[in-house]
Design an enzyme around this catalytic site. Structure first.
Site, PDB file in Angstrom:
ATOM      1  N   GLU A  88     -59.769  37.907  38.742  1.00  0.00           N
ATOM      2  CA  GLU A  88     -58.410  38.745  38.833  1.00  0.00           C
ATOM      3  C   GLU A  88     -57.085  37.923  39.061  1.00  0.00           C
ATOM      4  O   GLU A  88     -57.168  36.881  39.794  1.00  0.00           O
ATOM      5  CB  GLU A  88     -58.383  39.706  40.062  1.00  0.00           C
ATOM      6  N   CYS A 330     -51.349  40.746  48.599  1.00  0.00           N
ATOM      7  CA  CYS A 330     -52.088  39.874  49.223  1.00  0.00           C
ATOM      8  C   CYS A 330     -53.367  40.196  50.101  1.00  0.00           C
ATOM      9  O   CYS A 330     -53.389  41.216  50.767  1.00  0.00           O
ATOM     10  CB  CYS A 330     -51.068  39.147  50.296  1.00  0.00           C
TER      11      CYS A 330
END
Ligand code: SAH
Length: 347
Positions: A88, A330
């Site tokens: 990803e 994050c």
């Protein structure tokens, strides 16, 4: 078989010279690696060279599987490697230059409790070319704006995949590659002090970020397994050495977790630890992940903590989070291969 984009410029030069072809082909092929994603598009290079390269090297490193666009314009891409692993990357559009957040491993061995990437452990390192291909793909996809900055903050621990991380940085920084300046490249680490200390000598002079998240070893061990091996003092000493070697202000990342690391005492401990260091503290409000029951804090509390640190003379700011509505912020990238395998077993 190796990926063509795994080759450094000098390795490619050796290949071209072994084929008995002229040197200028090296630059031409380097530029093609940036511009095109398959040998089929190398139409201005003699067929015999393309044939020789395609016997030994793979041209398409990553294939796009899916992409999801967040309301803030961030795009989470899911790629498949040539051997079926999933990777990803996140595109982050900014007025001051677009960034790509790249992954450097499939999964992660570090096991930080707040981060989804380490939930299934480490599957494998990504090669330099597989890391580079994430940026090349997205730069082509996002034309004409392209990509100006790179953050190594996706899945995986860059300094645990040290050689490939350095090779990737050199390729992406090369004038015959994407030519992204060192100052526009950030490497984030959970805190591997010896590697942090060797980065400058090994040619990195970008931004070094440490995921600190707690100012004492006792507290840090509760959320980060790596704290069992290295102390916060060792990590901060390594940051200081990096600053001394490069003159680059370092970044300390600090996730804000309600009821855990946001008291006045925590602020005072941070001051004690970081007081003498040329650093900026990025305060990151905790992003939710499935497997973690730590509590995010309110916006108000985040800004109060920031003000508290500033009052103590520290440089700090609350970081704007992007991509959270598509699980691209994050700590939200995960090893979707392992997840899929586990789902298959349980079905
Ligand atoms: N593997 C790298 C980069 C991680 S992602 C490293 O360990 O430093 C970038 C930052 O986001 C790191 O500081 C990381 O600790 C933090 N992070 C991880 N999970 C998070 C979460 N759930 N919410 C907010 N930040 C998170």
């Amino acid at each position: 078989m190796q990926l063509l984009c795994d080759l450094s410029e000098s390795e490619l030069a050796d290949v071209i010279s072994a084929l008995g072809e002229p040197k200028y082909r090296v630059k031409q092929i380097m530029r093609h690696i940036v511009a095109y994603d398959s040998f089929a598009e190398y139409t201005d290079i003699p067929k015999r060279i393309v044939a020789a390269l395609s016997e030994k090297y793979i041209d398409v490193a990553l294939k796009e599987k899916t992409r999801v666009t967040a309301s803030d314009g961030a795009i989470r891409y899911l790629f498949e490697t040539f051997d079926g692993d999933l990777v990803e990357s996140v595109f982050l559009p900014h007025d001051y230059g677009n960034s790509v957040c790249v992954s450097c491993q499939v999964g992660c061995a570090m096991g930080c409790v707040f981060c989804a990437s380490g939930h299934y452990g480490l599957k494998r390192n990504l090669s330099a070319g597989e890391i580079l291909s994430q940026v090349l793909f997205i730069a082509r996809d996002r034309k004409p704006d392209g990509v100006q900055k790179i953050v190594m903050m996706g899945s995986g621990s860059p300094l645990a995949n040290y050689e490939n991380t350095l090779k990737f940085i050199k390729s992406v920084n090369s004038p015959n590659g994407l030519n992204i300046g060192m100052r526009s490249i950030s490497v984030s680490t959970c805190g591997l002090p010896r590697r942090m200390e060797s980065l400058a000598a090994d040619g990195f002079s970008g931004t070094l970020s440490l995921s600190l998240h707690a100012a004492t070893d006792e507290k840090r061990k509760k959320i980060m397994r790596v704290a069992e091996n290295y102390t916060v003092k060792e990590c901060v000493a390594a940051l200081k050495k990096y600053f001394e070697a490069t003159g680059r202000r370092v970044i300390v990342e600090y996730i804000l977790i309600d009821g855990f690391n946001m008291s006045d005492e925590d602020a005072a401990e941070l001051k004690k630890l970081l007081g003498g260091l040329c650093c900026h503290i990025n305060l990151i409000p905790l992003n939710p992940t499935d497997s973690c029951d730590l509590k995010p804090c309110s916006k108000k509390r985040a800004y109060e903590f920031e003000a508290r640190l500033k009052k103590l003379g520290l440089s700090a700011s609350v970081r704007r989070s992007m991509g959270s509505d598509v699980a691209g912020a994050c700590g939200q990238l995960k090893n979707r291969t392992a997840e899929a395998e586990q789902k298959l077993r349980s079905d």
